[in-house]
Design a protein around this motif. Structure first.
Motif, PDB file in Angstrom:
ATOM      1  N   ARG A   1      22.058   3.309  24.094  1.00  0.00           N
ATOM      2  CA  ARG A   1      22.367   3.768  25.443  1.00  0.00           C
ATOM      3  C   ARG A   1      23.614   4.650  25.441  1.00  0.00           C
ATOM      4  NH1 ARG A   1      23.632   0.257  30.175  1.00  0.00           N
ATOM      5  NH2 ARG A   1      21.656  -0.753  29.685  1.00  0.00           N
ATOM      6  N   GLU A   2      23.670   5.516  26.491  1.00  0.00           N
ATOM      7  CA  GLU A   2      24.817   6.412  26.715  1.00  0.00           C
ATOM      8  C   GLU A   2      25.053   7.342  25.539  1.00  0.00           C
ATOM      9  OE1 GLU A   2      28.226   4.115  27.912  1.00  0.00           O
ATOM     10  OE2 GLU A   2      27.070   2.955  29.353  1.00  0.00           O
ATOM     11  N   ASN A   3      23.971   7.959  25.047  1.00  0.00           N
ATOM     12  CA  ASN A   3      24.091   8.999  24.037  1.00  0.00           C
ATOM     13  C   ASN A   3      23.535  10.307  24.609  1.00  0.00           C
ATOM     14  OD1 ASN A   3      25.225   8.003  21.326  1.00  0.00           O
ATOM     15  ND2 ASN A   3      23.830   6.336  21.919  1.00  0.00           N
ATOM     16  N   SER A   4      23.087  11.195  23.751  1.00  0.00           N
ATOM     17  CA  SER A   4      22.601  12.506  24.200  1.00  0.00           C
ATOM     18  C   SER A   4      21.189  12.751  23.690  1.00  0.00           C
ATOM     19  CB  SER A   4      23.542  13.612  23.707  1.00  0.00           C
ATOM     20  OG  SER A   4      24.873  13.372  24.120  1.00  0.00           O
ATOM     21  N   ILE A   5      20.360  11.722  23.757  1.00  0.00           N
ATOM     22  CA  ILE A   5      18.993  11.837  23.258  1.00  0.00           C
ATOM     23  C   ILE A   5      18.163  12.592  24.300  1.00  0.00           C
ATOM     24  CG2 ILE A   5      16.976  10.555  22.462  1.00  0.00           C
ATOM     25  CD1 ILE A   5      18.926   8.217  21.851  1.00  0.00           C
ATOM     26  N   SER A   6      17.618  13.719  23.904  1.00  0.00           N
ATOM     27  CA  SER A   6      16.879  14.583  24.834  1.00  0.00           C
ATOM     28  C   SER A   6      15.393  14.267  24.791  1.00  0.00           C
ATOM     29  CB  SER A   6      17.111  16.050  24.467  1.00  0.00           C
ATOM     30  OG  SER A   6      16.552  16.326  23.190  1.00  0.00           O
TER      31      SER A   6
ATOM     32  N   LEU B   1      14.913  -2.594  22.692  1.00  0.00           N
ATOM     33  CA  LEU B   1      15.295  -1.186  22.559  1.00  0.00           C
ATOM     34  C   LEU B   1      15.972  -0.746  23.844  1.00  0.00           C
ATOM     35  CD1 LEU B   1      15.276   1.493  20.993  1.00  0.00           C
ATOM     36  CD2 LEU B   1      12.992   1.929  21.933  1.00  0.00           C
ATOM     37  N   ASP B   2      17.220  -0.313  23.716  1.00  0.00           N
ATOM     38  CA  ASP B   2      17.995   0.119  24.881  1.00  0.00           C
ATOM     39  C   ASP B   2      18.251   1.614  24.761  1.00  0.00           C
ATOM     40  OD1 ASP B   2      19.715   0.524  26.987  1.00  0.00           O
ATOM     41  OD2 ASP B   2      20.860  -1.310  26.637  1.00  0.00           O
ATOM     42  N   LEU B   3      17.597   2.387  25.670  1.00  0.00           N
ATOM     43  CA  LEU B   3      17.734   3.848  25.699  1.00  0.00           C
ATOM     44  C   LEU B   3      18.336   4.325  27.015  1.00  0.00           C
ATOM     45  CD1 LEU B   3      14.238   4.678  24.168  1.00  0.00           C
ATOM     46  CD2 LEU B   3      16.445   4.964  23.025  1.00  0.00           C
ATOM     47  N   ALA B   4      19.024   3.461  27.726  1.00  0.00           N
ATOM     48  CA  ALA B   4      19.566   3.794  29.043  1.00  0.00           C
ATOM     49  C   ALA B   4      20.586   4.928  28.934  1.00  0.00           C
ATOM     50  CB  ALA B   4      20.220   2.561  29.660  1.00  0.00           C
ATOM     51  N   ALA B   5      20.673   5.703  30.028  1.00  0.00           N
ATOM     52  CA  ALA B   5      21.682   6.761  30.162  1.00  0.00           C
ATOM     53  C   ALA B   5      21.572   7.798  29.053  1.00  0.00           C
ATOM     54  CB  ALA B   5      23.083   6.152  30.213  1.00  0.00           C
ATOM     55  N   ASN B   6      20.352   8.293  28.823  1.00  0.00           N
ATOM     56  CA  ASN B   6      20.145   9.419  27.925  1.00  0.00           C
ATOM     57  C   ASN B   6      19.485  10.560  28.724  1.00  0.00           C
ATOM     58  OD1 ASN B   6      20.898   8.938  24.924  1.00  0.00           O
ATOM     59  ND2 ASN B   6      20.045   6.974  25.589  1.00  0.00           N
TER      60      ASN B   6
ATOM     61  N   LEU C   1      12.605  -3.294  27.094  1.00  0.00           N
ATOM     62  CA  LEU C   1      12.745  -1.833  27.048  1.00  0.00           C
ATOM     63  C   LEU C   1      13.621  -1.381  28.211  1.00  0.00           C
ATOM     64  CD1 LEU C   1      11.993   0.970  25.897  1.00  0.00           C
ATOM     65  CD2 LEU C   1       9.942   0.906  27.337  1.00  0.00           C
ATOM     66  N   HIS C   2      14.739  -0.721  27.893  1.00  0.00           N
ATOM     67  CA  HIS C   2      15.667  -0.224  28.902  1.00  0.00           C
ATOM     68  C   HIS C   2      15.596   1.301  28.937  1.00  0.00           C
ATOM     69  CE1 HIS C   2      18.038  -3.962  29.776  1.00  0.00           C
ATOM     70  NE2 HIS C   2      17.474  -4.313  28.625  1.00  0.00           N
ATOM     71  N   LEU C   3      15.137   1.829  30.097  1.00  0.00           N
ATOM     72  CA  LEU C   3      15.042   3.286  30.280  1.00  0.00           C
ATOM     73  C   LEU C   3      15.853   3.740  31.492  1.00  0.00           C
ATOM     74  CD1 LEU C   3      11.228   3.723  29.559  1.00  0.00           C
ATOM     75  CD2 LEU C   3      13.123   4.383  28.068  1.00  0.00           C
ATOM     76  N   GLN C   4      16.808   2.959  31.900  1.00  0.00           N
ATOM     77  CA  GLN C   4      17.634   3.260  33.065  1.00  0.00           C
ATOM     78  C   GLN C   4      18.295   4.642  32.945  1.00  0.00           C
ATOM     79  OE1 GLN C   4      20.836   0.482  33.374  1.00  0.00           O
ATOM     80  NE2 GLN C   4      21.910   1.553  34.986  1.00  0.00           N
ATOM     81  N   TRP C   5      18.322   5.348  34.089  1.00  0.00           N
ATOM     82  CA  TRP C   5      19.079   6.601  34.215  1.00  0.00           C
ATOM     83  C   TRP C   5      18.716   7.598  33.109  1.00  0.00           C
ATOM     84  CZ3 TRP C   5      25.168   7.132  34.293  1.00  0.00           C
ATOM     85  CH2 TRP C   5      25.494   8.335  34.898  1.00  0.00           C
ATOM     86  N   ASN C   6      17.441   7.990  33.089  1.00  0.00           N
ATOM     87  CA  ASN C   6      16.950   8.945  32.104  1.00  0.00           C
ATOM     88  C   ASN C   6      16.212  10.110  32.754  1.00  0.00           C
ATOM     89  OD1 ASN C   6      17.049   8.762  28.999  1.00  0.00           O
ATOM     90  ND2 ASN C   6      17.035   6.611  29.627  1.00  0.00           N
ATOM     91  N   PHE C   7      16.393  10.269  34.084  1.00  0.00           N
ATOM     92  CA  PHE C   7      15.747  11.363  34.827  1.00  0.00           C
ATOM     93  C   PHE C   7      14.222  11.264  34.740  1.00  0.00           C
ATOM     94  CE2 PHE C   7      19.882  12.767  33.269  1.00  0.00           C
ATOM     95  CZ  PHE C   7      20.536  13.048  34.470  1.00  0.00           C
ATOM     96  N   ILE C   8      13.758  10.031  34.688  1.00  0.00           N
ATOM     97  CA  ILE C   8      12.317   9.759  34.639  1.00  0.00           C
ATOM     98  C   ILE C   8      11.748   9.788  36.051  1.00  0.00           C
ATOM     99  CG2 ILE C   8      10.689   7.846  34.254  1.00  0.00           C
ATOM    100  CD1 ILE C   8      12.327   7.153  31.767  1.00  0.00           C
ATOM    101  N   GLN C   9      10.516  10.275  36.184  1.00  0.00           N
ATOM    102  CA  GLN C   9       9.887  10.336  37.502  1.00  0.00           C
ATOM    103  C   GLN C   9       8.507   9.656  37.454  1.00  0.00           C
ATOM    104  OE1 GLN C   9      10.058  14.396  38.928  1.00  0.00           O
ATOM    105  NE2 GLN C   9      12.292  14.491  38.745  1.00  0.00           N
TER     106      GLN C   9
END
Length: 1100
Positions: free
Chosen positions: A905-910, A930-935, A958-966
């Motif tokens: 989380r909180e990295n720059s994964i595009s 797997l935590d991918l939040a804030a990418n 699975l954490h996908l918080q704050w990833n500009f997902i729609q």
């Protein structure tokens, strides 16, 4: 063991039929020719012609059938079968049939039976093989058969088996394998050792009793000198008894032909002995002891109770003696035997209390073991045995012991557990007597021993209370006995003398006729031997308590120093002067052997002890004259300018014994409230050091955060050593403190298993000091539950510091958790750690968040993950990792079989990183979280991950918080949830999935049966989404936690949710905050859960 009892060993070797050729035993080098003269050889031929020479070898195998079955070990049986197979004397089928037998004796019997049926050649082959390859076993077999009328083994079983119970002795069948004596064992009193270490030792290995004298591996040799240590009352002599008994029955160590058990208690009665005469002490009827000292048969010499030996062993000034027939001083004989100048081929086993064992140089000891104390179940079983006729009382005693942490630790020692159990049992019986004033629960050492003495004293009184004259006579006799024994105990303590003989008893004016009373039987034990009688106190602490009673009584009237037994000394008038003298002697004693005596002496001034013993051993209320002065004196001993030691802690124990606990209570309350900052004066530091041992506040965790300075930490080092879980966060510690802590972590005594140094000012130099200690530490990182931890988060450790820690990881094989978040190790530091991870197999959790690891560091860690399959959790949060770094990491996941949790989380994964993650999820079968939040995944990356979840069967969170997902990603996830049976937690917070995405997820919830947590905070859906969700909730029974806060449900949404709650009985928590549902909506919600789901908590 008494000489008369040793006479039971009726061993005669004059008729031995051993060959005169050079013997080669399996445990050592070639031995000189067996010393049998021609005359003896001729006599042997005549006597045993029916055994070996005049009879056929077939008769030999039949004659020795029973001995073969009893004596051959599993390993040697394999060698025999292999040898016979090579000679074609045993077919594959016959060998298989023998090996399939149900037990070892049956297997040996099968082989013997097969050979006996194949004629003399087969029998001769077996005899020759045993004689040439294992001459000690050959001797063992033939000696046992030659002397069938001699019942020494049966006699041993009768003597050593007497009183042995298999249940309580299970503890002794597994000893702790230790790496020599620790500092505290060499210097401290037994009781202080137990208190400081809380009854636990840092021994990572144990060794079964049957393997005590065997090699530890195939390439090592058996130990020649073995030392087993244990505190007073732990069961050392019982262990010896158990070993000899099981050996005599043939159950263990069949390779040992002779066992020579001796006690130092017996050796005290001799001034001079030779090695030959020493052998004859254990075997009075042996006629050829040279077969033992020449090494013809493997022999074990047992020397039990070194701490009871009257003469200290001086290895530096040993007069060398190699003549086994020459008589020398007994202490010199023992040192020559241990050094190997005498009985070179014999194994020697010494038992001792730890302090006395330090007399033997570590370089001479091949194996050191330690007897462990009671576990919880063993303590319960022991007390149940004590109170067989009253199990309720046993349970009450155990509850009282467990309620007092210090007492519970002490009761891990069987001897102390017996005294404490007896005392508390006596208290409980008397507390139920309504005719007497209810006594106070015994908590201090002095109270426990006062109850024990009260019980012992009252057992001598007549039962009828009216017989006043007889009662007074009994009291006077008791006082006389205690006074005489007390003087013996006190001066014995000063001389470190724990065993006494009749001349000692007469010298101290003890009437031996009075020793027959039941009072004496509880205090003093007697061992009658052939030529003398030995007396010893039933436990070391009994001697110390008696010594304290004597000193207390004598100090009130003595004119001169009581520590000077004979001759004149400076006058010491008054009890207080004598008390000060005792404390000062205790503080000056290097061996600390007066510490418990001084505790007891202090305890005799407590109101409760005076109440218990007044009229018997003490004068009622006399303590009031001295108590306040003694308290002031002891408190004065604590003002030591932060010089805290075990002596200081013992002074606090003295204050506790005297029932002055104000200082300790003040500091303990501050510890509970975490308000110690600024309060740690020298006196309070002494109290803190004491509390670290005894307080329940420190049991689970010792939290000394935000209160220590460098000087205070330095003063407490000797006590911090024994804290299992130590928190030293936010103390502004710099590198100099790490040097101190590093020295602590490096010593054998250290028992720190979890160490937290978060939020200090530790830099590379401090990390180097810690890393250096990790290379040798044996406790931090011990594989116990909870797992060990080193927490260095939020310091100033950079690349060099990470390099030092990486070097430690290359050496240390026990560290399981390393927290380095919020430092500055950078990509280079991560590379160093990654290199170490390729070899390290013990680290389970690594936290590197907020360390500027970047893509380069991630690539290095990914390479490590391809090799390392033991790391289970990796935290790389906030490290500027882009799609490049995540592509490397996920590629590693395709082959990694160990990682369970990955935090990115909180990295720059595009969005480009999404497909790489998806590939890993399709392949990996071990990752659970797997935590991918804030990418920056957006819908493209999120959708790729969602589609992969259709195939993944391992991920549970699975954490996908704050990833500009729609909505597109939400719909893809919905498709996955219809078939996925593993995901239990899904976090989509702060993603604009809208009503459309919510509707898709809701439809999936109607069929999904595994999702338990769903987090949809700020997901941009309104009443329509709530309506779809409500319909799903009436069907779904797996969802337990639902977070819907900060959306736009409004009143309509609240109505839908309220209706759903009436039919759903699986939810336990719902968050509807920030949804503008108003008071009416809130009321509907609460009405719904109150009626239909009373266990569900809803936040509105």
């Amino acid at each position: 063991m008494a000489s008369s009892q040793r006479g039971l060993w009726q061993v005669a070797l004059e008729g031995s039929s051993l060959p005169s050729a050079t013997l080669r035993v399996r445990w050592g080098a070639p031995l000189p020719p067996f010393p049998i003269t021609p005359e003896q050889r001729a006599q042997t031929l005549v006597q045993d012609s029916t055994l070996l020479l005049s009879s056929s070898t077939e008769a030999w195998i039949n004659r020795y059938r029973k001995q073969l079955v009893r004596s051959i070990s599993p390993q040697f049986l394999e060698e025999i079968i292999c040898y016979l197979r090579k000679l074609d004397l045993l077919t594959v089928e016959e060998a298989g049939r023998a090996q399939e037998a149900s037990s070892l004796p049956e297997q040996v019997r099968a082989v013997v039976d097969i050979l006996a049926g194949k004629g003399s050649y087969a029998s001769q082959s077996l005899q020759s093989f045993i004689e040439t390859t294992n001459s000690q076993l050959y001797l063992h077999i033939t000696c046992r058969a030659i002397r069938p009328k001699i019942k020494h083994l049966e006699s041993l079983q009768n003597y050593y088996g007497n009183g042995l119970e298999t249940g309580p002795l299970q503890r002794l069948t597994n000893l702790l394998l230790v790496e020599g004596l620790t500092d505290i064992q060499q210097k401290e009193h037994d009781i202080l050792q137990i208190e400081a270490t809380k009854g636990l030792r840092n021994a990572s290995k144990s060794i079964p009793l049957e393997k005590l004298f065997l090699p530890l591996s195939k390439v090592s040799i058996p130990p020649r000198i073995s030392v087993t240590i244990g505190v007073a009352g732990i069961g050392k002599s019982t262990l010896v008894k158990l070993f000899v008994y099981t050996w005599a029955k043939g159950e263990i160590n069949r390779d040992i032909i002779f066992v020579l058990p001796l006690t130092f208690r017996e050796l005290n009665t001799y001034e001079k002995l030779s090695a030959e005469r020493l052998i004859c002490l254990a075997f009075p009827h042996i006629t050829e002891p040279n077969c033992i000292w020449a090494g013809a048969a493997r022999t074990l010499l047992i020397l039990d109770g070194l701490d009871e030996f009257k003469t200290p062993l001086d290895f530096s000034n040993t007069v060398v003696c190699t003549d086994p027939k020459k008589e020398i001083q007994v202490d010199n004989l023992i040192t020559n035997i241990i050094r190997g100048n005498l009985l070179q081929e014999a194994s020697v086993w010494v038992t001792s209390r730890p302090t006395a064992a330090s007399q033997i140089p570590g370089g001479l000891v091949d194996r050191m073991t330690e007897i462990r104390g009671f576990g919880a179940a063993e303590m319960k079983d022991f007390l149940d045995q004590m109170f067989l006729d009253n199990r309720d009382l046993s349970g009450q005693v155990l509850r009282h012991i467990r309620a007092n942490r210090s007492l519970h630790v002490m009761c891990t020692v069987p001897g102390f557990c017996w005294i404490s159990g007896s005392s508390i049992g006596y208290y409980l019986k008397n507390s139920t007597d309504q005719s007497q004033e209810t006594p106070v629960v015994p908590r201090t050492l002095s109270e426990i021993y006062s109850y024990y003495f009260k019980m012992a004293l009252s057992s001598d009184w007549p039962e009828k209370p009216r017989e006043t004259l007889r009662i007074e006579q009994a009291v006077n006799n008791s006082k006389k006995i205690v006074g005489s024994l007390g003087r013996l105990a006190f001066y014995g303590l000063l001389k470190k003398k724990y065993v006494f003989y009749e001349p000692d008893m007469k010298a101290y004016g003890i009437d031996l006729s009075l020793l027959q009373s039941s009072l004496c039987s509880r205090l003093l034990l007697k061992e009658e031997m052939q030529s003398f009688t030995a007396y010893y106190f039933s436990h070391l602490t009994i001697q110390e308590f008696l010594a304290a009673i004597y000193y207390y009584t004598a100090a009130k009237r003595a004119l001169f120093d009581l520590f000077t037994e004979s001759g004149m000394s400076w006058p010491k008038l008054g009890f207080l002067n004598h008390f000060k003298s005792a404390v000062q002697k205790s503080l000056q004693a290097e061996d600390r052997q007066l510490d418990i005596f001084v505790r007891f002496l202090s305890g005799l001034l407590s109101p409760q002890v005076n109440k218990l013993l007044s009229g018997w051993l003490l004068v009622k209320d006399e303590h009031n004259s001295f108590r306040s002065q003694v308290i002031s004196f002891l408190q004065g001993c604590l003002n030591t300018n932060y010089d805290i030691s075990s002596r200081t802690v013992n002074t606090m124990h003295c204050l506790y014994e005297i029932q002055h606990t104000e200082i300790a209570k003040t500091v303990e309350e501050a510890m509970k409230n975490e308000s110690l900052a600024g309060k740690l004066t020298p006196v309070n530091c002494s109290a803190l050091a004491y509390l670290l041992q005894v307080s329940d506040v420190c049991m689970e965790e010792t939290n000394l955060s935000n209160c220590l300075t460098y000087n205070v930490c330095k003063s407490l080092l000797s006590q911090l050593l024994f804290c299992h879980n130590l928190r030293l966060d936010n103390n502004q510690f710099k590198d100099n403190v790490m040097e101190l802590l590093g020295s602590v972590l490096s010593v054998k005594d250290c028992q720190i298993q979890k160490l937290s140094l978060a939020e200090n000012q530790i830099s590379n130099k401090g990390a180097k000091a810690l890393a250096r200690s990790l290379m040798v530490n044996r406790s931090l990182m011990r594989g116990r539950i909870p797992p060990s931890l080193t927490n260095l988060q939020h310091n100033t450790i950079k690349e060099d510091g990470a390099t030092f820690l990486a070097d430690a990881l290359l050496t240390n094989r026990r560290l399981t958790t390393l927290h380095l978040q919020k430092n500055a190790i950078g990509a280079q530091g991560a590379r160093k750690i990654a290199v170490a991870l390729k070899q390290n197999c013990s680290l389970k959790e690594l936290i590197l968040s907020s360390n500027s690891v970047g893509d380069n560091g991630s690539v290095a860690l990914a390479e490590a993950l391809k090799v390392n399959h033991s790391l289970q959790s990796l935290d790389l949060q906030s490290n500027s990792i882009s799609s490049t770094g995540v592509t490397a990491l996920t590629a590693a996941l395709c082959s990694n079989k160990g990682l369970i949790s990955l935090n990115l989380r909180e990295n720059s994964i595009s969005k480009e990183g999404g497909p790489a993650i998806a590939r890993a999820l399709r392949t990996n079968s071990t990752l659970r979280k797997l935590d991918l939040a804030a990418n920056l995944l957006y819908d493209e990356g999120g959708k790729a991950i969602a589609l992969a979840m259709k195939e993944n069967r391992a991920l549970t969170s699975l954490h996908l918080q704050w990833n500009f997902i729609q909505a597109n990603t939400a719909m893809a996830l919905a498709q996955a949830l219809r078939s996925n049976g593993s995901l239990a937690s899904l976090d989509l917070q702060e993603n604009a999935i809208g009503d459309e995405g919510m509707a898709a997820l809701s439809a999936a919830l109607k069929v999904n049966t595994t999702l338990a947590d769903l987090h949809l905070q700020a997901a941009s859906f309104g009443a329509d989404g709530a309506k779809a969700l409500a319909e799903a909730l009436t069907v779904n029974k797996s969802l337990q936690i639902l977070d819907l806060q900060e959306n736009s449900l409004g009143m309509d949404g609240a109505i839908y949710i309220a209706a759903a709650l009436k039919g759903n009985h699986g939810l336990t928590y719902v968050n509807l905050q920030g949804n503008h549902i108003g008071q009416s909506g809130a009321k509907m919600i609460f009405d719904a859960i109150r009626t239909n789901s009373p266990d569900c908590v809803v936040d509105v």
